[in-house]
Design a protein around this motif. Structure first.
Motif, PDB file in Angstrom:
ATOM      1  N   ARG A 218       3.729 -36.143  11.207  1.00  0.00           N
ATOM      2  CA  ARG A 218       4.249 -37.379  11.788  1.00  0.00           C
ATOM      3  C   ARG A 218       5.694 -37.640  11.369  1.00  0.00           C
ATOM      4  NH1 ARG A 218      -0.258 -40.541  13.478  1.00  0.00           N
ATOM      5  NH2 ARG A 218       1.197 -42.267  13.729  1.00  0.00           N
ATOM      6  N   ASP A 220       7.054 -40.468  10.803  1.00  0.00           N
ATOM      7  CA  ASP A 220       7.198 -41.527   9.797  1.00  0.00           C
ATOM      8  C   ASP A 220       7.061 -41.008   8.370  1.00  0.00           C
ATOM      9  OD1 ASP A 220       4.446 -41.140   9.619  1.00  0.00           O
ATOM     10  OD2 ASP A 220       3.934 -43.026  10.603  1.00  0.00           O
ATOM     11  N   GLU A 221       6.705 -39.734   8.206  1.00  0.00           N
ATOM     12  CA  GLU A 221       6.693 -39.148   6.865  1.00  0.00           C
ATOM     13  C   GLU A 221       8.095 -39.113   6.264  1.00  0.00           C
ATOM     14  OE1 GLU A 221       4.941 -35.264   7.086  1.00  0.00           O
ATOM     15  OE2 GLU A 221       3.235 -35.972   8.247  1.00  0.00           O
ATOM     16  N   ALA A 223      10.197 -41.503   6.158  1.00  0.00           N
ATOM     17  CA  ALA A 223      10.589 -42.789   5.584  1.00  0.00           C
ATOM     18  C   ALA A 223      10.838 -42.613   4.090  1.00  0.00           C
ATOM     19  CB  ALA A 223       9.491 -43.827   5.822  1.00  0.00           C
ATOM     20  N   LYS A 226      14.771 -39.780   4.534  1.00  0.00           N
ATOM     21  CA  LYS A 226      15.865 -39.598   5.483  1.00  0.00           C
ATOM     22  C   LYS A 226      17.212 -39.792   4.807  1.00  0.00           C
ATOM     23  CE  LYS A 226      16.475 -42.662   8.748  1.00  0.00           C
ATOM     24  NZ  LYS A 226      16.272 -43.444   9.988  1.00  0.00           N
ATOM     25  N   ASN A 262       6.242 -39.459  19.093  1.00  0.00           N
ATOM     26  CA  ASN A 262       6.438 -38.990  17.721  1.00  0.00           C
ATOM     27  C   ASN A 262       7.480 -37.878  17.676  1.00  0.00           C
ATOM     28  OD1 ASN A 262       5.356 -38.667  14.790  1.00  0.00           O
ATOM     29  ND2 ASN A 262       5.198 -36.605  15.643  1.00  0.00           N
ATOM     30  N   MET A 265      10.938 -39.230  18.219  1.00  0.00           N
ATOM     31  CA  MET A 265      11.398 -39.910  17.004  1.00  0.00           C
ATOM     32  C   MET A 265      11.866 -38.902  15.966  1.00  0.00           C
ATOM     33  SD  MET A 265      12.065 -42.616  15.333  1.00  0.00           S
ATOM     34  CE  MET A 265      11.302 -43.884  16.358  1.00  0.00           C
TER      35      MET A 265
END
Length: 416
Positions: A218, A220-221, A223, A226, A262, A265
């Motif tokens: 994913r 959002d891993e 976060a 980055k 995903n 993103m």
């Protein structure tokens, strides 16, 4: 699942394995005092029962509420215990086969004869040597795998000088850093990762390339990470490609739209970090008026279980005239399957994907990892004629939260 026949068979086999290996535990502790034996037996069965209960109660444990780190450590420990016991059991089995042959020979040749060596009811003792060898090897594997938990952020710089007759003079001495397989969902110690990024920048590379698998599944891993990887910098830029894990193919999504969202993103995150993502594209690198090509393809694998999103023909378009070409392709099986037979002017391919299985031996006289039985090119440098392939051992980890013998890698190429 808990009540399925397959699940019951697995649990039953583990119980049989525990009982079988306990025979070795009893033999090696036979000379100890009663109290010591009680402690040894208690520890053995406490650990075995806890591992077994964890597997039996999996549906009730609400794994989604556990931290990623805890889940990884628990399951890796259970797997390590299992393999250690299998090794002990193999030595016990060898010994039992020996005893069976010896018993059968005694029955066949000596039973009811004068001077018989094997009388009715007589048993053949188990070999202490084989039992201790099994315990030693199994315990060694278990201890090694547990020790490997501490190596997962032990980033090693591997300096690899590469010579090419057709490399333009302006690029002689160029320093290229490759990292691969970050797997950000596994990286919980962000301070350790930051030190790894600082180590890369301290090498003062002219170019940084990343060869896929930024996440486990994913976007959002990323976060919290980055901003860490955003610090990577090089005069000629930071370029990246996608790996098989980046497409979200191993995740259960609410809908195909969520999966596509995903991926978009994740692509956006590459840009936000200042990385130039090559999606079946090429970039022209220029230095002192001379040029070379950097080609990047999406994941392409010769192995049936991995996807073929890559289109090398598209990445190659517009780079035909360039005197020197570097290809970024995540899966090393791409080299033998397509690059070598069809693109003789791709001088260097950089890949990752295998991690060296995060387990193996690399000595001057011995290189071994279980992954070599799946991938012919699994770690390090390979050459075929004038073409070269380098397989990076990976910056991160997935599954087993550790490294044994195959440490996380930052590769520094010095072109000449």
């Amino acid at each position: 699942m808990r009540n399925s026949p397959f699940w019951l068979i697995i649990v039953g086999l583990m119980v049989v394995l525990d009982i079988y290996v306990f025979q070795a535990v009893k033999l090696v502790s036979a000379a100890a005092g009663a109290r010591t034996r009680t402690i040894i037996y208690g520890l053995y069965w406490t650990i075995s029962i806890l591992a077994l209960l964890t597997l039996i109660l999996l549906p009730l444990l609400k794994l989604d509420t556990w931290s990623q780190g805890l889940r990884s450590v628990v399951f890796a420990t259970i797997i390590a215990l299992f393999f250690a016991k299998v090794l002990v059991a193999l030595f016990l089995l060898i010994d039992d086969i020996r005893r069976l042959i010896q018993w059968a020979a005694g029955k066949l040749f000596f039973n009811n004869t004068e001077g018989a060596q094997f009388q009715e009811g007589e048993t053949i003792s188990r070999s202490h040597f084989l039992t201790w060898a099994g315990i030693g090897l199994g315990g060694g594997v278990l201890g090694t795998l547990l020790y490997g938990f501490s190596n997962k952020y032990d980033y090693r710089v591997r300096k690899v000088p590469l010579q090419f007759a057709n490399l333009p003079a302006a690029f002689k001495g160029m320093k290229v850093v490759q990292i691969s397989d970050i797997h950000s969902g596994s990286l919980l110690n962000h301070d350790a990762v930051k030190k790894g990024v600082e180590k890369i920048n301290s090498l003062k590379p002219d170019l940084v390339v990343f060869t896929g698998d930024l996440v486990n599944n994913r976007a959002d891993e990323m976060a919290g990470l980055k901003e860490v990887f955003k610090n990577l910098a090089a005069p000629l830029g930071v370029y990246s490609i996608l790996g098989n894990h980046d497409y979200g193919d191993y995740e259960q999504w609410e809908s195909p739209a969520h999966k596509r969202q995903n991926l978009e993103m994740l692509k956006k995150i590459h840009g936000e970090m200042g990385w130039q993502l090559l999606l079946n594209q090429n970039a022209v690198l220029e230095r002192n008026g001379e040029q070379i090509g950097l080609l990047g393809v999406e994941n392409w694998s010769a192995k049936a279980r991995f996807p073929k999103y890559g289109k090398l023909s598209e990445a190659y378009k517009g780079a035909e005239h360039l005197p020197f070409k570097i290809l970024l392709s995540h899966d090393p099986s791409h080299w033998d399957a397509e690059v070598l037979p069809q693109y003789a002017d791709i001088d260097l391919m950089l890949a990752g994907h295998t991690h060296g299985m995060q387990f193996g031996v690399e000595l001057p006289w011995l290189r071994w990892s279980p992954v070599q039985y799946v991938y012919e090119q699994w770690a390090g440098l390979y050459s075929r004629g004038n073409q070269k392939l380098y397989v990076n051992r990976g910056f991160g980890f997935i599954g087993y939260p550790g490294r044994v013998g195959i440490l996380p890698e930052i590769t520094l190429f010095e072109l000449a």
